[in-house]
Structures are given as structure tokens and as C-alpha cells.
Enzyme design. Structure first.
Site, PDB file in Angstrom:
ATOM      1  N   LYS A 569      40.041  40.431  38.398  1.00 45.23           N
ATOM      2  CA  LYS A 569      40.407  39.044  38.687  1.00 45.23           C
ATOM      3  C   LYS A 569      39.304  38.177  38.087  1.00 45.23           C
ATOM      4  O   LYS A 569      38.295  38.722  37.614  1.00 45.23           O
ATOM      5  CB  LYS A 569      40.511  38.811  40.198  1.00 45.23           C
ATOM      6  CG  LYS A 569      39.304  39.376  40.995  1.00 45.23           C
ATOM      7  CD  LYS A 569      39.499  39.253  42.518  1.00 45.23           C
ATOM      8  CE  LYS A 569      40.438  40.275  43.083  1.00 45.23           C
ATOM      9  NZ  LYS A 569      41.647  39.643  43.648  1.00 45.23           N
ATOM     10  N   ARG A 570      39.464  36.845  38.053  1.00 45.18           N
ATOM     11  CA  ARG A 570      38.386  36.004  37.572  1.00 45.18           C
ATOM     12  C   ARG A 570      37.112  36.289  38.358  1.00 45.18           C
ATOM     13  O   ARG A 570      37.176  36.618  39.551  1.00 45.18           O
ATOM     14  CB  ARG A 570      38.779  34.514  37.692  1.00 45.18           C
ATOM     15  CG  ARG A 570      39.785  34.060  36.669  1.00 45.18           C
ATOM     16  CD  ARG A 570      39.303  34.222  35.253  1.00 45.18           C
ATOM     17  NE  ARG A 570      38.262  33.251  34.968  1.00 45.18           N
ATOM     18  CZ  ARG A 570      38.434  32.170  34.227  1.00 45.18           C
ATOM     19  NH1 ARG A 570      39.595  31.911  33.649  1.00 45.18           N
ATOM     20  NH2 ARG A 570      37.435  31.314  34.020  1.00 45.18           N
ATOM     21  N   LYS A 575      35.262  35.544  45.385  1.00 42.58           N
ATOM     22  CA  LYS A 575      36.017  36.797  45.257  1.00 42.58           C
ATOM     23  C   LYS A 575      35.124  38.018  45.510  1.00 42.58           C
ATOM     24  O   LYS A 575      35.616  39.148  45.591  1.00 42.58           O
ATOM     25  CB  LYS A 575      36.688  36.872  43.876  1.00 42.58           C
ATOM     26  CG  LYS A 575      37.826  35.848  43.707  1.00 42.58           C
ATOM     27  CD  LYS A 575      38.372  35.870  42.287  1.00 42.58           C
ATOM     28  CE  LYS A 575      39.462  34.842  42.025  1.00 42.58           C
ATOM     29  NZ  LYS A 575      40.791  35.244  42.540  1.00 42.58           N
ATOM     30  N   THR A 677      47.638  37.119  43.844  1.00 46.48           N
ATOM     31  CA  THR A 677      48.881  37.746  43.386  1.00 46.48           C
ATOM     32  C   THR A 677      48.568  39.098  42.761  1.00 46.48           C
ATOM     33  O   THR A 677      49.437  39.958  42.673  1.00 46.48           O
ATOM     34  CB  THR A 677      49.613  36.864  42.348  1.00 46.48           C
ATOM     35  OG1 THR A 677      48.669  36.474  41.340  1.00 46.48           O
ATOM     36  CG2 THR A 677      50.226  35.645  43.000  1.00 46.48           C
ATOM     37  N   LYS A 681      50.607  42.955  42.791  1.00 42.12           N
ATOM     38  CA  LYS A 681      50.917  43.811  41.633  1.00 42.12           C
ATOM     39  C   LYS A 681      50.490  45.249  41.900  1.00 42.12           C
ATOM     40  O   LYS A 681      51.207  46.195  41.571  1.00 42.12           O
ATOM     41  CB  LYS A 681      50.203  43.283  40.374  1.00 42.12           C
ATOM     42  CG  LYS A 681      50.608  41.866  39.964  1.00 42.12           C
ATOM     43  CD  LYS A 681      49.641  41.310  38.913  1.00 42.12           C
ATOM     44  CE  LYS A 681      49.783  39.805  38.775  1.00 42.12           C
ATOM     45  NZ  LYS A 681      48.659  39.197  38.015  1.00 42.12           N
TER      46      LYS A 681
END
Ligand SMILES: *Cc1c(COP(=O)(O)O)cnc(C)c1O
Length: 853
Positions: A569-570, A575, A677, A681
Site C-alpha cells: 500500500k502507499r 499505515k 480496499t 483484494k
């Protein structure tokens, strides 16, 4: 590697999914050769793989155009409510395979290319990603386009055709470097330029009062040139449109210079106007108040709104009215969805059109605007909220600033009426923030100017109501909604994981790609030994394929029996990639302390881009790479632990990595990730999740049951309590020896060739002013990872949990999300019906225009 399929196996697999019609194959070959000859002007002796890709792309596009035209004619005839999705980002990735799947021609294309001696996967790999997005927000827009077409909604995506998308990331000596993404270099086979629909957009100038109302004059004009790309629905013969604007100088741009005689300079300076659509701003969840970005946002809104109003006026409904088309029914025929506040200037722009061009009263114009617009919030992080300076707005968009002031004046009056004398509430809620510099709070403007405001997961929507937008919720509870994000199962399972797709279809039939709830039928097979074996065999094959790819790219030997523990992810502090790094160092120290010990082998992969100006995120990337260098080269560790930083994470790489994941890391501080999201996945592809109770993880846990997910860490309430009490990182550091050792190693230069200053920025944050409380969650995270390792050794249990994950992911289809937006915000009904195939004989459309309006 034995996981790589032979050509014959690949063909067999595809033939199960789509049996190719001999006639289709013949016509496909003809069309391909015709494009190679006439479009690419090459013969088979000199054609490159890229030429073959373009020939195939044009062949596939030919299969789209009749459906595209007929869909637009159908919308003209039926004249349903139009849905406009406005977004500064569309993170589309590649289109070729997705288009073939959605059209149901994958089998025919594959067979045709095979007969011509070409490898379709080779051709597919030549396509550039359309990387017009940063991360989740842009990818969401792309998934929504796919779902809107699949649900038969008369929907249009509007955005900017950036000449340069998200930069390509290269790692040099462990550090990120950025390369421009020149994605249009070889041309874009999917787009159609429509210069005949060019639209002027105004900037600067001044506002004057006339007997006819306010007028914005002496402006500088930039032209918006539309490029249309087809958005095919899943095997339903619908093809919607994504319209992206490109900036173009008008012929008379910089005429002054021309008159001064400097013709060359005048022509050169035309570039200045065209810079508006030059490049995507590479920030994820961060607001940078740059003038060029403000121009991009307005450019997109102004061009799009003119287009919306034009289409409304020439629609059957609009043109029924005589001479002057009434705007009164706009909210019945048009819904505008704002993807975050980035396109929120659509609100004052629509007001400007209704007031200054349509000459409606303020009250009428405002009623129409609010009933037409709806706003989706994507973050609660303060640094991400857009606050444009009033002086910049006054300079570039003077009329819009006036309108915003008046919107706010009337809004303040409303508050005053309801809460007389509550000055603090007025200050809190105002769209205008006073202070060192006056600013417009675009989120407040968006709430005031919309009839619906939504968060993107249940928890996030609750936080909006109880915290960030508390005052607004108190005033207008009926505006607030939740729309939990989703992903398109076509790209994120059917396309990226064909073996798992075939296996699922064998068990429950072929309807699941458009009715993802049907995956629940797999629950009864979770303990079925044969199915468990089959699912894990597919996973193992996917892991082998990824391993051989990574071994080529990184020159690292990968243990295919190890747990593939993936965090992509970024790169962002919230995060918490650093928390993952602390786990890696902890595992390393344990192995070093007990070299003969039994450890569950892991290959830990972390990937993601840092915004080029985000110093801390770039340091995190460097730390991951430096830790990897120590771990991967330590002979004591052997194949029990490997750390790989995945370079240039993007949609195409996600499609390769996610099907091969055993463990998905979703470890943001509770209350910071609006939805996520990526989490969905991984779940859909049978990875297990280690995660906090944040964003959509909460709903994933609810769907699969907490026994099937590894949840750890503080809940939102606990984070709030810690914040209130006062967080002291040293308390955790001093009381946990494993944590202390990791942090000391980073501090002392153990991972930086003895240079203690290399990562002092990071350790200072962690020890002194960490806004994301990493140490408070460390202990529980490590314990939870230990449980993950334990379960991973129990192959039967792991397989059962993986199947439960797949079977519980139905809710996270973006089809479900879009059906909810349609019914609860847009007032548009999804049809789920098919349009007749263009080959079917039947009554032809009577539309007078070609419908490509
Ligand atoms: C799905 C996706 C994201 C979003 O991932 P999160 O884990 O939700 O932040 C970002 N980048 C790419 C390329 C994606 O496909």
C-alpha cells in the site's frame, strides 16, 4: 519452476472458461492482421511485440465500438437519470485482458494468437498501466466504473487526462528515486479524442455588476479537450464512457506577446496553459496547497459541468421544453458524486452557471445544487483535508470566492437561527477559517452543498458523525450515510487469479463474478478435504510463479514453502509499515538468539510508493531495505526469514502479488484508515488477514467471524482513551526488552553500517511524538504474529480459514457498493439487465444523433 504452466496447460485452462467459436477465431485473426498492416504499417518480419500488442488492442477495441455506440443510443432513447462520478484520480491499470474478459472474447483471442504463433501473455505485458491515481481513492474510482457499467447505470466518469501518471519508483542503494511516467509515449489505443466537443475554461479576471447580474470578465481561457475511453460492463453489452480532459491553449493565447512581435515566444508560452493537465500530484492522504493543483481541480469541474448541462439540455427530456430549457428538473435527471473534496469546486461552479448564465434566483439555484450533489469523505487525517487560501481563490476564481462567501453567509444565518448566540459553533462550522491566513474548508463547503455525505466503511462513517463532522451531523442527521467500499471481482479474482476462478466455477457455477454473494456457497466446503487440497494447490502454484518472477528481479532465493507475508500500500506513517519492520527485527533477533530453533519460515514483502516530498516515508523505505540487507545476508538466518521491498507497487504488480499471498498486513492505527480496499483484494484471493479493528477490517471480521482473521491492537475507544490520558512511548520501550532491543539496534546504526544518525528521524518520532502509537500495539502485534505462525503450521486449519475468507467476501464486491449508491444517494435504479448483442437481429435504434453525446 514447476508452478509455471506450459503453453498447452494455459490453453486448456482458458478453454474451460470460454470455448472459442471457430468463426470468431477466424475473424479475430483477420482483424489482427488488418490492424498490423493498415494501422501499424508493419509486416510480420519487422513487427515487435509492442506492435502485436497494439494490433490486438485495436482488434479488441473494434469489438467494443458497436456496443459503445448502442449503449449511448440506448441512454438517449430511454433517458434515465444520468450519474456523474467526478474524480481527480482513476487508477485503471491495464485494459486489454479486462476488456477481453468483459466482452467474453478471451477464448477467441487466445486461440487466434496461438494459431498465429504468438504468446498472448507476452503481448499483454507490453501495455502501460494507466496510472492516473495514487492509491485506494483512485483505484476505487476505477472499480466503480466497472460496476456502474455492469449494473447498466447511465454513468460517466469525469477526470483529467494527465500526461504523466504516478511516477515509477526505482530503488537505488535502498532509497526511492522517482522517474516520470510517460505512459502515452507509444500512444493509447483505447482513447478517442473528441476535439469537436472542446470546452473553454476561464481563470483569473474580475467580477463586475451589470443590469443582467454579475459577470466574470477579462479572464484567461484554457481549452478542455475531451478524450473518451470505453468502460465495458461484465458480459452485458453495456459500454459506458470515461471522459478525461486535456488542457489546450486557445489560438489567441498570449496574443499580447504576438503583437509585441515575439511570435516564437508566444508560441512557446502556449505550454504554460497546457501544464494544467501535465502531471498527477503524487500525494496520498496529504493536502499540498499548490496553485497548479487548484487549477487542475477547477479545470476538471468547469469542463465537466458545462458538459453535464449541455447533455441535459439536448436530452429528450431537456429538449422537450421550448426555447429556454428549464433547469428546475436537473436533480431529477442528474446526480453528481464528488470523490472526496478534490472536485468540490463543482458546487460553486454549478451555482455560478445557474445564477450568472441561467439567471435563476439564489434560492432556486441553491435548491438545485444541493439536490444534485453528493460528497464522499475519504479521510479524517487533518493533514489531508483541503483548505484553499482565500487569496489564491480570489486571484484565480474571483467569482467563485464571492459565491462561497455568500453560501457561508446564509449558512451562518441558519446556524444563528437554530443556535442563537452560539459563536463557537459558528466558528467551528464555518466554511471560512480565520487565522494567520484566511482559508476555505472544502469539506465544510461540500457538506453544506450536498444532500448526502458518506463515509467509506461503517466505522469511518461513525467517526464522521461522532467526531470530524459532529456539528454537521447534529444539524442535518438525514444527510449522513455509509457506503462501505468494494472492489470489482472481475479484475481482482476472475482476471488476476484464473486458476482459483476455474476452481470456484467448478464448484458453484459461473455466475459469481457478477453475483459475488454466491461465494457463500463455498462455506460448506471449508472442511472438505479435497477442496482444501485444491485451493492450497492453486495458492502454491501462484506462490511459485511469483517466486520465480522475484528471483529473476531481485536475485534472492525464495523458499516457496515459507509464509508469504505481504504488506503493500502507499507508504504512510498511519499505515504503520514501521510496526511491520519492528516485527521483522524481532524475528531476526529471535533466530540469532536461538540459531537452532524451530521457526516458521517467512518471506516478508513490503511495497509501496512514498510521496516524493514525504521525508519520513522515504526514510521508512530505506530502513526496510537496510534491514533486508542485514537479514537476507546473514547465514545464520538461512531460508527462515527473507525481507523483500517490492519496487514500483502499482495495479499491475498488485495483480501478480495478491493471488500469491498467505498473509495480508492491514495494521493501521484504529480510527485512521477510512476503509482500505487492499484488505478486500487479499481476502477474496484466500489470504488470511492480520489487522487492527480499523476501516473495513471491522466488517471483514464480522462477515467471516473473528475465528477466521487475526485481530490485534487497540480499538478506536482505546486509542481515544490513550490519547486523553497521554501517550508515553518510553513506558512501552522500557518495559518490553524485545521492543527495546529492536529500537536500540535501529538507533545504534546496526542496520546502517554503524551510522547512528541514519534513522534518528524515525526513532525520534517513535520515542517522542508518535501520532500513531506503534509501541502501544507492539506487544499484541507480536503475540498475534506468533499465533499466525502457529496456525500456518497446521495446513488443514489454514486452508479452512482461507476458504472461509473467500466464501465471506461477497459483501466487498463494488457491485454491492454501487447498487447502494444508486438506490440511496443517486435515485437511479440498477437494471442488471443485458443489452442485446450488436450481432443480434432486431429493431435498430431510431436515434437521430449517434448517441455519443
Ligand atoms: C487496492 C490498491 C491500493 C489501496 O490499498 P490499501 O491497502 O487499501 O491502501 C493502492 N494501490 C494499488 C496499486 C492498489 O491496487
Amino acid at each position: 519452476m514447476s508452478g509455471v504452466k506450459t503453453e498447452a496447460e494455459k490453453r486448456k485452462q482458458i478453454s474451460v472458461r470460454a470455448i472459442a467459436d471457430v468463426e470468431d477465431v477466424t475473424s479475430m485473426k483477420k482483424s489482427f492482421n488488418r490492424h498490423l498492416h493498415y494501422t501499424l504499417v508493419k509486416d510480420r518480419n519487422i513487427a515487435t511485440t509492442r506492435d502485436y500488442f497494439f494490433a490486438l488492442a485495436h482488434t479488441v477495441k473494434d469489438n467494443l465500438v458497436s456496443r459503445w455506440i448502442r449503449t449511448q443510443q440506448h441512454y438517449y432513447e430511454k433517458d434515465p437519470k444520468r450519474v456523474y462520478y467526478l474524480s481527480l484520480e482513476y487508477y485503471m491499470g491495464r485494459a486489454l485482458t479486462n476488456t477481453m474478459i468483459n466482452l467474453g472474447i478471451q477464448g477467441a483471442c487466445d486461440e487466434a494468437l496461438y494459431q498465429m504463433g504468438l504468446d498472448i501473455e507476452n503481448l499483454e505485458s507490453m501495455e502501460e498501466d494507466a496510472g492516473l491515481g495514487n492509491g485506494g481513492l483512485g483505484r476505487l474510482a476505477a472499480c466503480f466504473l466497472d460496476s456502474m457499467a455492469t449494473l447498466g447505470l447511465a454513468a460517466y466518469g469525469y477526470g483529467i487526462r494527465y500526461e504523466y501518471g504516478i511516477f515509477a519508483q526505482r530503488i537505488l542503494n535502498g532509497e526511492q528515486t522517482e522517474e516520470p511516467d510517460d505512459w502515452l509515449r507509444f500512444g493509447n489505443p483505447w482513447e478517442k479524442a473528441r476535439p469537436e466537443y472542446t470546452i473553454p475554461v476561464n481563470f483569473y479576471g474580475r467580477v463586475v455588476d451589470t443590469p443582467d447580474g454579475k459577470k466574470w470578465i477579462d479572464t484567461q481561457v484554457v481549452l478542455a479537450l475531451p478524450y473518451d475511453s470505453p468502460i465495458p460492463g461484465y458480459q452485458n453489452n453495456y459500454v459506458n464512457t470515461l471522459r478525461l480532459w486535456s488542457a489546450k491553449s486557445p489560438v489567441d493565447f498570449n496574443l499580447k506577446f504576438f503583437n509585441d512581435g515575439d511570435y516564437i515566444q508566444a508560441v512557446i508560452d502556449r505550454n504554460i496553459a497546457e501544464n494544467i493537465s501535465r502531471v498527477l500530484y503524487p500525494n496520498d492522504n496529504f493536502f499540498e496547497g499548490k496553485e497548479l493543483r487548484l487549477k487542475q481541480e477547477y479545470f476538471m469541474c468547469a469542463a465537466t459541468l458545462q458538459d453535464i448541462v449541455r447533455r441535459y439540455k439536448v436530452s429528450k427530456f431537456g429538449s422537450r421544453e421550448a426555447v429556454r430549457v428549464s433547469m428546475d428538473n436537473l436533480p431529477d435527471k442528474v446526480a453528481i458524486q464528488l470523490n472526496d473534496t478534490h472536485p468540490s469546486l463543482a458546487i460553486p461552479e454549478l451555482m455560478r452557471i445557474l445564477l450568472d448564465q441561467e439567471h435563476l434566483s439564489w434560492e432556486k439555484a441553491w435548491d438545485i445544487t444541493v439536490r444534485t450533489c453528493a460528497y464522499t469523505n475519504h479521510t479524517v487525517l487533518p493533514e489531508a483535508l483541503e483548505r484553499w487560501s482565500c487569496s489564491m481563490l480570489e486571484n484565480i476564481l474571483p467569482r467563485h470566492l464571492e459565491i462561497i462567501y455568500h453560501i457561508n453567509f446564509l449558512f451562518m444565518e441558519e446556524i444563528q437561527k437554530r443556535w442563537p448566540g452560539d459563536m463557537d459553533r459558528m466558528r467551528r462550522m464555518s466554511c471560512i477559517e480565520e487565522g494567520h491566513e484566511k482559508k476555505v474548508n472544502m469539506a465544510h463547503l461540500s457538506i453544506v452543498g450536498s444532500h448526502a455525505v458518506n463515509g467509506v466503511a461503517w466505522l469511518h462513517s461513525e467517526i464522521l458523525k461522532s467526531d470530524l463532522f459532529k456539528d454537521f451531523y447534529e444539524m442535518w442527521p438525514e444527510k449522513f450515510q455509509n457506503k462501505t467500499n468494494g472492489i470489482t471481482p472481475r479484475r481482482w479474482l476472475l482476471m488476476c487469479n484464473p486458476s482459483l476462478s476455474d476452481l470456484i466455477s467448478e464448484k458453484i457455477g459461473e455466475e459469481w463474478p457478477s453475483h459475488l454473494d454466491q461465494l457463500a456457497q463455498l462455506k460448506k466446503l471449508a472442511t472438505d478435504k479435497k477442496f482444501q487440497t485444491e485451493v492450497m494447490k492453486v495458492k502454491q502454484e501462484n506462490k511459485m510463479r511469483l517466486a520465480s518472477m522475484l528471483e529473476k528481479d531481485y536475485g534472492i532465493e525464495i523458499n516457496p514453502a515459507s509464509m508469504f507475508d505481504i504488506h503493500v500500500k502507499r507508504i504512510h506513517e498511519y499505515k504503520r509499515q514501521l510496526l511491520n519492520v519492528l516485527h521483522i527485527i524481532t524475528l531476526y533477533n529471535r533466530i540469532k538468539k536461538n540459531p537452532k530453533g524451530n521457526f516458521v519460515p517467512r518471506t516478508i514483502m513490503i511495497g509501496g510508493k512514498a510521496a516524493p516530498g514525504y521525508h519520513t516515508a522515504k526514510k521508512i523505505i530505506k530502513l526496510i531495505n537496510m534491514v533486508g540487507r542485514v537479514v537476507n545476508n546473514d547465514p545464520v538466518v538461512g531460508d527462515r526469514l527473507k525481507v523483500i521491498f517490492l519496487e514500483n507497487y502499482r495495479v499491475t504488480l498488485a495483480e501478480k502479488i495478491i493471488p500469491a499471498a498467505d498473509l495480508s498486513e492491514q495494521i493501521s492505527t484504529a480510527g485512521t484508515e477510512a476503509s482500505g480496499t487492499g484488505n478486500m483484494k487479499f481476502m477474496l484471493n484466500g489470504a488470511l488477514t492480520i489487522g487492527t479493528m480499523d476501516g473495513a477490517n471491522v466488517e471483514m471480521a464480522e462477515e467471516m467471524g473473528e475465528d477466521n482473521i487475526f485481530i490485534f491492537g487497540m480499538r478506536v475507544e482505546e486509542v481515544e482513551a490513550l490519547k486523553a490520558k497521554g501517550y508515553n512511548a518510553l513506558d512501552y520501550y522500557n518495559s518490553n526488552p524485545e521492543l527495546k532491543l529492536c529500537v536500540d539496534q535501529i538507533k545504534d546504526g546496526f542496520f546502517s553500517n554503524g551510522n547512528p544518525s541514519e534513522f534518528s528521524d524515525l526513532t525520534d518520532i517513535l520515542l517522542k511524538w508518535d501520532r500513531f502509537y506503534l509501541f502501544a500495539d507492539y506487544e499484541d502485534y507480536i503475540k498475534c504474529q506468533d499465533r499466525v505462525s502457529e496456525v500456518f503450521m497446521n495446513k488443514k486449519k489454514w486452508a479452512e480459514m482461507a476458504i472461509h475468507n473467500i466464501a465471506s467476501s461477497g459483501k466487498f464486491s463494488s457491485d454491492r457498493t454501487i447498487a447502494e449508491y444508486a438506490r440511496e444517494i443517486w435515485g437511479a435504479e440498477p437494471t442488471w439487465e443485458k443489452l442485446p448483442s450488436p450481432h443480434a437481429k432486431g429493431p435498430q435504434s431510431t436515434a437521430q444523433n449517434n448517441g455519443m453525446l
